[in-house]
Design an enzyme around this catalytic site. Structure first.
Site, PDB file in Angstrom:
ATOM      1  N   LYS A  21      57.514  -4.842  95.103  1.00  0.00           N
ATOM      2  CA  LYS A  21      57.185  -6.237  95.364  1.00  0.00           C
ATOM      3  C   LYS A  21      58.469  -6.974  95.718  1.00  0.00           C
ATOM      4  O   LYS A  21      59.418  -7.016  94.933  1.00  0.00           O
ATOM      5  CB  LYS A  21      56.546  -6.857  94.133  1.00  0.00           C
ATOM      6  N   ARG A  48      51.016 -19.508  95.299  1.00  0.00           N
ATOM      7  CA  ARG A  48      51.580 -20.293  94.191  1.00  0.00           C
ATOM      8  C   ARG A  48      50.945 -21.671  94.141  1.00  0.00           C
ATOM      9  O   ARG A  48      50.779 -22.257  93.082  1.00  0.00           O
ATOM     10  CB  ARG A  48      53.107 -20.376  94.345  1.00  0.00           C
ATOM     11  N   LYS A  94      62.854 -15.687  92.496  1.00  0.00           N
ATOM     12  CA  LYS A  94      62.524 -14.508  91.699  1.00  0.00           C
ATOM     13  C   LYS A  94      63.395 -13.309  92.081  1.00  0.00           C
ATOM     14  O   LYS A  94      63.029 -12.158  91.859  1.00  0.00           O
ATOM     15  CB  LYS A  94      61.031 -14.197  91.853  1.00  0.00           C
ATOM     16  N   GLU A 118      61.735   2.719  93.007  1.00  0.00           N
ATOM     17  CA  GLU A 118      60.753   1.953  92.227  1.00  0.00           C
ATOM     18  C   GLU A 118      59.457   2.760  92.058  1.00  0.00           C
ATOM     19  O   GLU A 118      58.912   2.855  90.959  1.00  0.00           O
ATOM     20  CB  GLU A 118      60.416   0.634  92.934  1.00  0.00           C
ATOM     21  N   LYS A 155      54.013  -4.915  98.607  1.00  0.00           N
ATOM     22  CA  LYS A 155      53.684  -6.338  98.766  1.00  0.00           C
ATOM     23  C   LYS A 155      54.911  -7.135  99.153  1.00  0.00           C
ATOM     24  O   LYS A 155      55.964  -6.946  98.539  1.00  0.00           O
ATOM     25  CB  LYS A 155      53.148  -6.829  97.430  1.00  0.00           C
ATOM     26  N   SER A 206      49.097 -14.240 100.668  1.00  0.00           N
ATOM     27  CA  SER A 206      48.597 -15.551 101.053  1.00  0.00           C
ATOM     28  C   SER A 206      49.270 -16.113 102.306  1.00  0.00           C
ATOM     29  O   SER A 206      48.604 -16.676 103.169  1.00  0.00           O
ATOM     30  CB  SER A 206      48.769 -16.516  99.885  1.00  0.00           C
ATOM     31  N   TYR A 219      42.516 -11.588 101.583  1.00  0.00           N
ATOM     32  CA  TYR A 219      41.669 -12.766 101.449  1.00  0.00           C
ATOM     33  C   TYR A 219      40.599 -12.811 102.542  1.00  0.00           C
ATOM     34  O   TYR A 219      39.729 -13.669 102.523  1.00  0.00           O
ATOM     35  CB  TYR A 219      42.522 -14.042 101.471  1.00  0.00           C
TER      36      TYR A 219
HETATM   37  C1  PBG Z   1      52.370 -13.260  90.463  1.00  0.00           C
HETATM   38  C2  PBG Z   1      51.754 -12.933  91.745  1.00  0.00           C
HETATM   39  C3  PBG Z   1      52.113 -13.494  92.979  1.00  0.00           C
HETATM   40  C4  PBG Z   1      51.204 -13.003  93.908  1.00  0.00           C
HETATM   41  C5  PBG Z   1      50.320 -12.122  93.244  1.00  0.00           C
HETATM   42  N1  PBG Z   1      50.699 -12.088  91.897  1.00  0.00           N
HETATM   43  C6  PBG Z   1      53.132 -14.514  93.329  1.00  0.00           C
HETATM   44  C7  PBG Z   1      54.537 -14.360  92.967  1.00  0.00           C
HETATM   45  O1  PBG Z   1      55.027 -13.281  92.639  1.00  0.00           O
HETATM   46  O2  PBG Z   1      55.198 -15.393  93.009  1.00  0.00           O
HETATM   47  C8  PBG Z   1      51.199 -13.390  95.353  1.00  0.00           C
HETATM   48  C9  PBG Z   1      49.990 -13.118  96.123  1.00  0.00           C
HETATM   49  C10 PBG Z   1      49.882 -13.821  97.405  1.00  0.00           C
HETATM   50  O3  PBG Z   1      50.801 -14.501  97.894  1.00  0.00           O
HETATM   51  O4  PBG Z   1      48.800 -13.715  98.004  1.00  0.00           O
HETATM   52  N2  PBG Z   1      52.860 -12.341  89.624  1.00  0.00           N
END
Ligand code: PBG
Length: 320
Positions: free
Chosen positions: A191, A201, A214, A230, A245, A271, A309
């Site tokens: 990720k 968010r 992050k 990982e 992701k 998203s 989505y």
């Molecule tokens: C949080 C999480 C996130 C997403 C899924 N789980 C956001 C982040 O890490 O800030 C993002 C999914 C998306 O953007 O569709 N642990």
């Protein structure tokens, strides 16, 4: 080369990849209250549902034969604190949603739940924050309990998205010790610290609260070999499936992971990717076919399934 492209039947005959609803996981946002279906401004045609209204969207997933839904909560800001305590409340939104779906649909459809603290923390981070640092091992202690709770409520697939080191092994052990050996773990193994999570968010209400970034726990997007490390670690610790992701900017990573490990690899079309496509289509910049083309790229790269989505409209997307 054009001989094989001349007719539709010939193109179908030589086609190397295909998509079906079996390839999809549908994310669902849940919110407090009753009889609610609230549009998310930054994500056209995506809604937040109150628990009593979940049937509407889960019915749709079932009708389309989508194998699994993923639950994401929008927690009231009054319930957030620096430890994300609400994550361990057995009457939190996620737990209520799991119970509702399990009760109504039994094993007709899979339920996947996110393990991380960000929907519940006042600072919007996935772990415990102290002196501007995210504490790895202290966070894992909470993630273990969060996983156990979700599994006990009926979640089928525990999906840690927090990117703490070593959590997969500890969660596996806790599940096994509590007679939950059949519960699967989908690790968000790869990720990236990405700019493409913005609308999500917004949807779960962690955007305004998030302090800083992050980058100390999510991956640096300049790296790809690190992604293999990982994945190797998470497989060794007991992951059943691994996730890459975001999706589209990381097709090379999906391909690399698939080539190096014979394990189901999932892609998360996040998203930001979703909203860019939707806005481009709504503004008439690109045609709707761009959705199918984009989804197919995940299959070409080697993804076994896609969290998207668009999943609740996949019948129309494939038909067109
Ligand atoms: C949080 C999480 C996130 C997403 C899924 N789980 C956001 C982040 O890490 O800030 C993002 C999914 C998306 O953007 O569709 N642990």
């Amino acid at each position: 080369m054009r001989r094989s492209r001349k007719t539709d039947w010939m193109r179908r005959l030589v086609r190397e990849n295909s998509l079906s609803s079996n390839d999809f996981i549908l994310p669902i946002f849940v919110t407090e209250g009753k009889n609610k279906k609230i549009p998310i401004k930054t994500m056209p045609e995506v809604f937040r549902y109150s628990v009593d209204k979940l049937g509407q969207i889960v019915d749709r997933a079932l009708k389309l034969k989508i194998p699994m839904v993923a639950i994401f909560p929008q927690t009231n800001s009054g319930l957030k604190d620096s430890y994300g305590s609400e994550a361990l409340n057995e009457n939190n939104l996620v737990c209520k949603a799991i119970r509702k779906i399990k009760d109504k649909y039994k094993n007709e459809i899979g339920i996947m739940t996110d393990v991380a603290l960000d929907p519940y923390t006042s600072h919007g981070h996935d772990g415990i924050l102290r002196n501007k640092r995210i504490l790895n091992d202290e966070t894992i202690e909470i993630l273990i309990q969060q996983s156990l709770l979700q599994a006990q409520m009926g979640s089928d697939v525990i999906a840690p998205s927090d990117m703490m080191d070593g959590r997969i092994g500890e969660i596996r052990q806790e599940l096994d010790n509590n007679s939950l050996k059949d519960i699967k773990i989908l690790s968000y193994a790869v990720k990236y610290a990405s700019s493409f999570y913005g609308p999500f968010r917004d949807a779960v209400g962690s955007k305004k609260s998030l302090k800083g970034d992050k980058k100390t726990y999510q991956m640096d997007f300049s790296n790809s070999e690190e992604a293999l490390r990982e994945v190797a670690l998470d497989i060794k610790e007991g992951a059943d499936l691994v996730m890459v992701k975001p999706g589209l900017p990381y097709l090379d990573i999906i391909k690399k992971v698939k080539e190096n490990f014979k394990i189901p690899v999932l892609a998360y079309q996040v998203s930001g990717e979703y909203s860019l496509l939707m806005n481009g289509i709504n503004k008439g910049l690109i045609s709707e076919n761009s959705i199918y083309e984009t989804l197919m790229s995940f299959k070409r790269a080697g993804a076994n399934a896609i969290i998207s989505y668009f999943a609740d409209r996949i019948d129309k997307i494939i038909k067109n």
